[in-house]
Design an enzyme around this catalytic site. Structure first.
Site, PDB file in Angstrom:
ATOM      1  CB  CYS A  85      -0.928   0.004   1.213  1.00  0.00           C
ATOM      2  SG  CYS A  85      -2.307  -1.152   1.130  1.00  0.00           S
ATOM      3  CB  VAL A 133       0.126   1.700  -4.300  1.00  0.00           C
ATOM      4  CG1 VAL A 133      -0.958   2.418  -5.116  1.00  0.00           C
ATOM      5  CG2 VAL A 133       0.338   0.290  -4.827  1.00  0.00           C
ATOM      6  CG  HIS A 134       0.689   6.863   0.026  1.00  0.00           C
ATOM      7  ND1 HIS A 134      -0.428   7.676  -0.087  1.00  0.00           N
ATOM      8  CD2 HIS A 134       1.560   7.547   0.818  1.00  0.00           C
ATOM      9  CE1 HIS A 134      -0.248   8.783   0.606  1.00  0.00           C
ATOM     10  NE2 HIS A 134       0.954   8.737   1.161  1.00  0.00           N
ATOM     11  CB  VAL A 135       5.690   6.306  -2.373  1.00  0.00           C
ATOM     12  CG1 VAL A 135       6.891   7.059  -2.934  1.00  0.00           C
ATOM     13  CG2 VAL A 135       5.734   6.292  -0.850  1.00  0.00           C
TER      14      VAL A 135
END
Length: 221
Positions: A166, A169-171
């Site tokens: 997660c 993907v966030h970065v």
């Protein structure tokens, strides 16, 4: 009124400080956790000097990250309640990937909301299982059966891997969408960015700004 080049605040200083405390804690936990759980990553323990030091540091930093994230949870949960616009966004995810803007998005889109709740779930699982595994005078790991502790270890590892995925993907999303990183480093975004990516939130900000301006004008009369 068309959006201009003015900067508007998205995150306050306290929000940004809290975010980076959680982010730094995650890095420490990811490095130490991988070193402790997976033999092929045991060399990560050298960052802490020894694996034993990593074992001591890991649970305490875990508590810090959980508390920091709980502050974020209280702040952002109201903005992450799913609605019909999220369904529209999710059904048009291919267009989103191609760079098109879909739906009347509020402060967070469906992808960000999904990430928020996935991280929340993972952290709660890791807190409970971490306490079950923590052999410390502060907790009672020895009171749990070996079978329960083995299950806790498995769930802890899976939750950690999901959380790491997660965060990656966030970065990536933050880098991919220009102007996003600035929101968490400087706390501001341009009007065009807000109008383009989060139109419903942009209208709310502009409406509140107009209310403030009108109040100031009345007071000056």
């Amino acid at each position: 009124m068309k959006p201009g080049n003015r900067l508007i605040q998205r995150y306050s200083a306290s929000e940004r400080i809290n975010h980076w405390i959680v982010a730094f804690s995650f890095i420490v936990l990811a490095i130490s956790g991988l070193a402790l759980f997976y033999p092929s990553f045991s060399w990560f323990g050298q960052v802490f000097g020894t694996l034993q030091t990593a074992r001591i540091v890991h649970p305490f930093v875990g508590i810090i990250m959980f508390l920091g994230f709980m502050i974020q949870f209280v702040r952002y949960a109201p903005h992450n309640i799913p609605n019909m616009e999220d369904v529209r966004w999710a059904l048009s995810v291919k267009k989103v990937i191609m760079g098109e803007e879909v739906g009347d998005v509020g402060k967070y889109n469906a992808g960000q909301k999904g990430m928020f709740w996935a991280m929340t779930g993972c952290l709660f699982v890791m807190l409970v299982t971490g306490i079950m595994m923590w052999q410390s005078p502060f907790f009672f790991a020895d009171h749990f059966s070996i079978e329960l502790r083995r299950i806790a270890i498995l769930l802890h590892a899976w939750a950690a891997l999901i959380l790491i995925a997660c965060i990656i993907v966030h970065v990536y999303a933050a880098i991919w969408i220009r102007g996003t990183i600035r929101a968490m480093t400087e706390g501001v975004v341009s009007e065009k960015w807000a109008h383009s990516h989060h139109p419903a939130w942009y209208r709310e900000i502009m409406k509140n700004e107009k209310v403030v301006e009108d109040s100031e004008k009345k007071e000056s009369k």
